[in-house]
Motif scaffolding. Structure first.
Motif, PDB file in Angstrom:
ATOM      1  N   TYR A 314       0.816  -1.122   0.005  1.00 53.57           N
ATOM      2  CA  TYR A 314       0.013  -0.051  -0.071  1.00 53.57           C
ATOM      3  C   TYR A 314       0.884   1.204   0.053  1.00 53.57           C
ATOM      4  O   TYR A 314       2.012   1.126   0.530  1.00 53.57           O
ATOM      5  N   ARG A 316       0.240   5.831   0.102  1.00 64.01           N
ATOM      6  CA  ARG A 316      -0.629   6.747   0.636  1.00 64.01           C
ATOM      7  C   ARG A 316      -1.945   6.683  -0.370  1.00 64.01           C
ATOM      8  O   ARG A 316      -3.010   7.211  -0.191  1.00 64.01           O
ATOM      9  N   GLU A 317      -1.652   6.742  -1.566  1.00 63.76           N
ATOM     10  CA  GLU A 317      -2.897   6.929  -2.684  1.00 63.76           C
ATOM     11  C   GLU A 317      -3.554   5.610  -2.875  1.00 63.76           C
ATOM     12  O   GLU A 317      -4.629   5.560  -3.594  1.00 63.76           O
ATOM     13  N   SER A 318      -3.277   4.520  -2.294  1.00 65.79           N
ATOM     14  CA  SER A 318      -4.005   3.099  -2.373  1.00 65.79           C
ATOM     15  C   SER A 318      -5.588   3.645  -2.132  1.00 65.79           C
ATOM     16  O   SER A 318      -5.811   4.185  -0.873  1.00 65.79           O
ATOM     17  N   ILE A 319      -6.080   2.856  -2.620  1.00 65.13           N
ATOM     18  CA  ILE A 319      -7.727   2.999  -2.596  1.00 65.13           C
ATOM     19  C   ILE A 319      -8.287   1.783  -1.700  1.00 65.13           C
ATOM     20  O   ILE A 319      -7.998   0.438  -2.329  1.00 65.13           O
ATOM     21  N   ASP A 344      -8.774   6.586   0.255  1.00 69.86           N
ATOM     22  CA  ASP A 344      -7.373   6.389   0.418  1.00 69.86           C
ATOM     23  C   ASP A 344      -6.938   6.303   1.639  1.00 69.86           C
ATOM     24  O   ASP A 344      -7.643   6.374   2.599  1.00 69.86           O
TER      25      ASP A 344
END
Length: 572
Positions: A314, A316-319, A344
């Motif tokens: 993961y 920071r931008e992972s959804i 996110d």
């Protein structure tokens, strides 16, 4: 003629014999006395001297001055003041002495009761009359010169900061032995060693001459704590006000220096005055920040997010899709306040999504979250050495324990003290470096131990800053002029058979300032009553006021300036 002289001669001879007998006896007596004198001044002199000394010479203890306890700036927190103890030797006390009535009035004792006690203990050699009297009163008692009444010098412990520092400093008993807090933990070094002196006493036990000192008293060592009394006062005031306003059962607050691990403030409610223990409530004795356990709730979520980023799966931008606002795990339903949809990692922390962290935790190795929590100090002794400090509970979980893994990700199923929670936030503020917590002032910053890869902590801090923003759950934690970040927690209290529906623990833990972290502040309010019980409504404002005051007292430069548009409005 010769016949007449015979009786006379016989009488004269008889008288001469008697005289010589008397002379001989006198000579024997003089010889015996002379021999005894030579014996007394020769062979028996040392024996007689020792017998005389045994009846008149006494070894007395010289009380040792207990060590001073101060804050980091040298402000006294515990001092020893000279006092005296008045005691009686009932066997040698003259009960007919008119001064006994005056003595009773000086000691504020009923004269009749004093006489009765002396009579009832007339065969004893020791009886306390009054302890820890002022030196002036002791001098007045000595001036009465009553046989069998004695005065010994000693020290009494006094605590200038009173209830503000009492849970940390503790107190001593009437004999000067530590009973609570750091007075107990460092009793051996604080109390010192008494000295000895040789004195001459008369037949009724009064000291009439100081012969010589045998051994000087060795004063106790001073103890300098890490706390800053200014910050301590301010934190105590804000916590006490919050507990009173919300009619809470209790509360605690901890302020840590992120650079050194030093405790700058540690306060609890309810408290007590160690200088006046006449009406002491024993429930107020506990240092709740180190001894009371609670489930930390959502304040654990930043660590679940940090563990997800450390896994490498993961960013920071992972959804994470949290729809439809709940998730079923092994038959249990885990819910958010509403359906937040796709979030996110920053959004998961901002919205405090239970569903979001549950999905993160279940997608990682079974022990990923637990290992990180252990590495940041949960479930372990902080190492302060404080008496009665508890370690909390951090259970081992297997892969099949999916519900327990899910609940741990948002702070249920484990327990911690407030100091442990504050310590856990230090690596987030120190770019992954874990530093030991200490209650003593440090001359230099400890090296620390890395528990997170570089870069993870600062990213999570920036996510936590959004909690204070307009869309977060901790808006009341904002501090004018400073960027701050943190996490709220609202935990149902455990009760028989589960969790109470109407009892909560409100928690907030955060870092300030974000650009150059200096402080970690954790606040816990137990069972607030009324309409406001959420961590963001009860604990977050306390964090804000403590952080605001502490940052200014420590001369930490502001890192948040008004936007240009705001400046123009202000000028208009």
């Amino acid at each position: 003629m010769s016949n007449a002289e015979d009786p006379i001669m016989q009488t004269h001879a008889a008288r001469s014999w008697r005289i010589w007998l008397v002379v001989f006896l006198l000579v024997l007596i003089v010889a015996g006395i002379t021999s005894k004198l030579f014996s007394l001044y020769g062979d028996d002199q040392e024996f007689l001297r020792s017998q005389g000394d045994a009846r008149t010479l006494r070894t007395m203890l010289i009380p040792a001055h207990r060590g001073l306890i101060t804050d980091r700036n040298g402000e006294p927190l515990a001092v020893s003041a000279p006092v005296a103890t008045v005691w009686a030797d009932p066997l040698r006390t003259d009960l007919q002495n008119a001064g006994l009535e005056r003595l009773a009035r000086l000691l504020d004792l009923p004269p009749r009761a004093l006489m009765q006690d002396l009579k009832a203990n007339h065969e004893r050699r020791f009886m306390y009359l009054k302890r820890q009297v002022t030196p002036e009163l002791a001098e007045a008692v000595e001036a009465l010169d009553i046989a069998g009444i004695h005065v010994d010098r000693e020290y009494k412990r006094y605590y200038p900061a009173g209830e503000v520092t009492t849970h940390l400093v503790g107190f001593t008993n009437v004999d000067g032995e530590g009973q609570e807090g750091l007075e107990l933990a460092y009793n051996q070094s604080l109390r010192g060693e008494p000295g000895r002196k040789l004195v001459l006493k008369d037949r009724v036990g009064r000291t009439i001459k100081h012969i010589r000192s045998l051994e000087a008293a060795d004063p106790g060592e001073d103890l300098q704590l890490s706390i800053d009394l200014r910050v301590q006062y301010m934190a105590y005031r804000e916590l006490k006000a919050a507990v009173e306003v919300h009619q809470a059962d209790s509360g605690s607050a901890v302020v840590l220096d992120t650079r050194t691990g030093e405790v700058l403030a540690l306060v609890n409610q309810p408290s007590y005055n160690p200088n006046d223990r006449a009406s002491l409530d024993t429930s107020a004795l506990r240092n709740r920040a180190l001894t009371d356990l609670f489930e930390p709730g959502s304040t654990i979520k930043p660590f679940t997010v940090a563990a997800a980023m450390m896994s490498g799966d993961y960013t920071r931008e992972s959804i994470v899709d949290t729809s439809p606002g709940y998730i079923r795990v092994a038959g249990a339903s885990i819910k958010d306040h509403r359906n937040y949809g796709e979030l996110d990692l920053t959004g998961i922390i901002t919205k405090s999504s239970n569903v979001g962290v549950t999905k993160l935790a279940l997608s990682m190795e079974p022990d990923a979250v637990r290992n990180l929590l252990q590495n940041v100090g949960l479930g372990r002794d902080t190492g302060t050495g404080f008496p009665g400090e508890r370690t909390g509970v951090l259970p081992f979980l297997q892969e099949r324990q999916r519900v327990e893994r899910a609940t741990m990700s948002y702070g249920y199923g484990l327990s911690t003290t407030l100091l442990q929670l504050a310590q856990a936030y230090v690596p987030l503020a120190a770019d992954g470096m874990m530093r030991p917590v200490t209650l003593l002032k440090q001359d230099q910053s400890p090296a620390g131990k890395r528990v997170m890869p570089p870069g993870i902590g600062p990213q999570v801090l920036e996510m936590m800053e959004t909690v204070i923003g307009p869309r977060g759950t901790g808006r009341r934690a904002a501090v004018d002029g400073y960027r701050v970040g943190g996490k709220t927690g609202t935990v149902h209290k455990a009760s028989a058979g589960g969790y109470a529906e109407d009892k909560y623990v409100a928690v907030f833990s955060g870092v300030a300032p974000i650009s150059n972290p200096r402080l970690v502040i954790a606040v816990m309010v137990d069972n607030p009553k009324g309409q406001e019980y959420y961590g963001g409504l009860v604990a977050a404002p306390v964090f804000s006021r403590i952080a605001s005051g502490a940052l200014r007292l420590l001369n930490v430069a502001p890192d948040k300036w008004p936007e240009p548009a705001e400046d123009q409005v202000a000028m208009q």
